[in-house]
Design a protein around this motif. Structure first.
Motif, mmCIF file in Angstrom:
data_model
loop_
_atom_site.group_PDB
_atom_site.id
_atom_site.type_symbol
_atom_site.label_atom_id
_atom_site.label_comp_id
_atom_site.label_asym_id
_atom_site.label_seq_id
_atom_site.Cartn_x
_atom_site.Cartn_y
_atom_site.Cartn_z
ATOM 1 N N ALA A 79 -11.935 -9.959 14.656
ATOM 2 C CA ALA A 79 -10.692 -10.580 14.208
ATOM 3 C C ALA A 79 -10.831 -12.094 14.119
ATOM 4 C CB ALA A 79 -9.554 -10.205 15.151
ATOM 5 N N THR A 83 -10.464 -14.296 10.745
ATOM 6 C CA THR A 83 -9.583 -15.466 10.690
ATOM 7 C C THR A 83 -10.312 -16.671 10.134
ATOM 8 O OG1 THR A 83 -8.349 -14.650 12.612
ATOM 9 C CG2 THR A 83 -8.120 -16.979 12.055
ATOM 10 N N ALA A 112 -5.177 -11.281 10.456
ATOM 11 C CA ALA A 112 -6.393 -11.276 11.266
ATOM 12 C C ALA A 112 -6.211 -12.078 12.548
ATOM 13 C CB ALA A 112 -7.561 -11.832 10.453
ATOM 14 N N VAL A 115 -4.185 -10.082 15.086
ATOM 15 C CA VAL A 115 -5.039 -9.107 15.775
ATOM 16 C C VAL A 115 -5.940 -9.814 16.778
ATOM 17 C CG1 VAL A 115 -6.848 -7.374 15.444
ATOM 18 C CG2 VAL A 115 -4.933 -7.512 13.836
ATOM 19 N N TRP A 116 -6.437 -10.988 16.394
ATOM 20 C CA TRP A 116 -7.282 -11.776 17.302
ATOM 21 C C TRP A 116 -6.501 -12.113 18.572
ATOM 22 C CZ3 TRP A 116 -8.669 -17.580 16.332
ATOM 23 C CH2 TRP A 116 -9.559 -18.016 17.321
#
Length: 694
Positions: A79, A83, A112, A115-116
């Motif tokens: 993730a 990003t 992204a 999610v990171w």
């Protein structure tokens, strides 16, 4: 046409590739799912092979933690990569014809980073559970987790990464401009640097080397994987703009391949102590990663040679399918490589990461053993490699030579003296940051001053005389020149040339390039550096050391370029004013050197005074020697610059005289004729009894 008669078959109208449909989007997400499945499968297989998830004898946190932590780490790394890749797409890769595509790219980046953030929080929780041997369901877990993120360095680093990911998520939703996304990408790089501190350090003696190589490894892999990962769900929207986007990504991928290969080699060396270690489970897993990485490199080469050219000339389905087929395989292999990397990070290397037993005073203070007594030979043979700075020097030589060859292929010329000056400056920079000055500059103030003066006064002269900015502007292609090609309003993206021009002509760039500001920054920053805690920061922190190298090298380049440089940027004053600035700087250097030579107060005494050296002068005597070094090395380049300014002044006067002579030969000496006519008029007026001209 008669009713009931079938229409003749003909070519079906091509559907707009920008519009896309549900099938295209579904295929894109299936490709991303393939990456995630391959990564998770590689993690599970690697953990099972190494036995890293086996139950522990004491305080076992449970199977959920033992297996969940590597999977969460994989999700966090992928993730974070996506990003960074999305930000790179917005900053330099995507063709900015359609605002809808730009907004879609921003949405992919924000998703992204979200999610990171979630994966980073899960990794933080599971990391503490694994370290403490405590299940997350334990009643005391919450309170102890709070102490972990506030008291322990590992907890603070993991918390910083999670907070940085959340901030990136918010910022990614607010800006889509190239400059804004570039600043956000800088925050992601800071988070990756912090993540590099948490991996295997291969023993305290190799901590700096392992940390810098791990950072280079993480950034290279993140850019490579993340850019392709972020490009995948956008490809069906790009249409004809897919070809330039893929071509630009291919250049990034080539550099990332080199960065990952170099850093991976260094990591292998510091983690494997002997050839026998390659036969261990860790060594076998590392061989699997190397094999997968080689396959990935071959796929990238095929991608660059075959698909890019076909996409430029053919937008039909076969070429597009060939691109997606390679992307699918490449993403799958990338996921497997990432999974194996996480499995390696979860497994103990053959060289244990144990603290140094019975450390010496130098190892306690600096983290490194005391080098041998310096001699002329040891200044050449002693090395302490800095992977980041050494890679930057090598990349600088490669890029400069490629630009020169590009000019020559199209029939332009470039001075071999400038090329020699650049290569010499890069070699000197390489030796200064990884050789004897770097080795002894960590324990001797005089050696540190040698390192500082070379970086601030010798290397910048060589680099400024090589005119790298001028060469780059001549060699790099301009995206603006192709803005009208194809449909749409043009390509508003920024390539390397546009970024360089934007930096040179920005208000910040013009301010720091101003000769007076450059001189004050060049001379005044030395006082700020040595007589504040900034010097301590540069000695004790890797980030501080890199900040010192970048600042003084750049400050020296700006100062030299303002005086005798060729590159654009500053509004250079007249030659008398340049000499005045130069002599004022020379006087300041003399004053600074005398102050250090006669001073009796030791700078950073808890560093230089506690190393336990049994050779060389005392710490205060060595500092006084450093003052002589600052005076001596500082004056010689300054005198050379004074000679250069005087020579340039003479050549400018000579060119002015030649231009005037050519004008006289062409048009006559009109100025002299007008002057003589004026004298004649005055004389005639005096003879007629007119007013006295005095």
């Amino acid at each position: 046409m008669a009713p009931g008669v079938a229409a003749p078959a003909g070519p079906r109208p091509a559907r707009s590739p920008r519009t896309g449909d549900g099938t295209s989007r579904q295929a894109d997400w299936l490709r991303i799912a393939a990456l995630a499945v391959a990564a998770v499968a590689a993690v599970v297989a690697g953990i099972a092979f190494t036995g890293a998830a086996s139950p522990t004898a004491l305080r076992d946190p449970g199977a959920l933690v033992r297996w969940g932590l590597p999977i969460a780490s994989t999700a966090q790394e992928l993730a974070a990569s996506a990003t960074l890749g999305g930000l790179v797409l917005l900053a330099t890769v995507l063709v900015r014809r359609d605002e809808a595509v730009v907004r879609a790219a921003a949405g992919v980046t924000a998703a992204a980073s979200a999610v990171w953030t979630l994966a980073a929080v899960v990794e933080l929780v599971l990391t503490y559970a694994n370290v403490a041997g405590l299940s997350p369901t334990d009643p005391a877990f919450g309170g102890e987790l709070g102490q972990f993120v506030t008291t322990f360095e590992l907890g603070r680093v993991l918390l910083f990464v999670a907070v940085a990911a959340a901030v990136v998520t918010a910022l990614a939703l607010m800006t889509t401009s190239p400059v804004g996304t570039a600043w956000i990408a800088g925050l992601v790089l800071v988070a990756l640097w912090q993540s590099a501190q948490t991996g295997h350090a291969a023993g305290a003696a190799s901590h700096d080397l392992a940390t810098s190589s791990m950072f280079l490894h993480l950034v290279g892999a993140a850019l490579w994987i993340g850019t392709l990962l972020a490009l995948s769900p956008l490809a069906h929207r790009l249409g004809a703009d897919l070809a330039p986007a893929v071509a630009r990504f291919s250049v990034i991928a080539a550099w990332c391949f080199a960065a990952v290969a170099v850093s991976g080699t260094v990591n292998s060396i510091v983690r494997l102590g002997s050839w026998e270690d390659w036969t261990t489970r860790y060594g076998v897993l590392l061989l699997v990663k190397i094999t997968l990485f080689g396959v990935l490199g071959l796929l990238g080469l095929a991608h660059r040679r075959r698909v890019v050219d076909r996409l430029r000339g053919d937008q039909r389905a076969p070429a597009t399918w060939l691109f997606w087929r390679l992307v699918l395989v490449e993403l799958t292999v990338m996921g497997a490589v990432s999974g194996v990397a996480v499995a390696l990070g979860s497994s103990p290397p053959p060289v244990p990461d144990d603290p140094i037993t019975d450390p010496t005073p130098a190892e306690i203070v600096t983290g490194h053993a005391l080098p041998p007594e310096p001699t002329t030979l040891s200044w050449i043979t002693q090395w302490r490699w800095d992977v980041l700075l050494a890679s930057a020097a090598v990349a600088g030589v490669v890029v400069y030579l490629r630009w020169v060859l590009r000019l020559r292929r199209r029939g332009d010329t470039w001075s071999w003296l400038r090329t020699t000056s650049w290569v010499t400056g890069m070699v000197l920079f390489f030796w200064t940051t990884s050789g004897g000055p770097a080795m002894y500059g960590h324990v001797l103030f005089s050696a540190h001053m040698v390192e500082h003066m070379i970086l601030a006064m010798v290397v910048p002269v060589l680099l400024a005389l090589s005119a790298p900015v001028t060469l780059a502007l001549r060699a790099l292609p301009s995206r603006a020149s192709r803005a009208g090609a194809g449909r749409g309003a043009g390509d508003a993206s920024r390539g390397p040339r546009e970024w360089l021009l934007g930096l040179v002509h920005s208000r910040v760039g013009r301010f720091f390039a101003h000769p007076v500001v450059a001189a004050v920054n060049f001379a005044g920053s030395m006082v700020v550096f040595y007589y504040t805690d900034v010097f301590r920061w540069a000695l004790t922190s890797g980030v501080g050391h890199y900040a010192m190298v970048v600042h003084f090298s750049l400050a020296g380049y700006l100062f030299v370029n303002a005086l005798v440089g060729i590159d654009p940027g500053p509004t250079r004053p007249g030659y008398p004013q340049r000499l005045l600035l130069l002599f004022a700087t020379m006087a300041f250097h003399a004053f600074f050197g005398v102050a250090l030579t006669t001073g009796d107060v030791l700078l950073v005494p808890d560093w230089f005074g506690l190393l336990g050296r049994e050779w060389g002068p005392s710490a205060i005597e060595d500092q006084q020697r450093g003052g002589g070094v600052a005076w001596g090395i500082g004056e010689l380049p300054t005198l050379a610059l004074a000679v250069g300014v005087a020579f340039a002044w003479a050549r400018d006067d000579e060119r002015t005289a030649k231009r005037r002579d050519r004008k006289v030969e062409r048009d006559g000496d009109t100025e002299m004729d007008e002057y003589n006519a004026m004298l004649a008029r005055l004389s005639a007026r005096d003879g007629d009894g007119g007013p006295d001209p005095r």
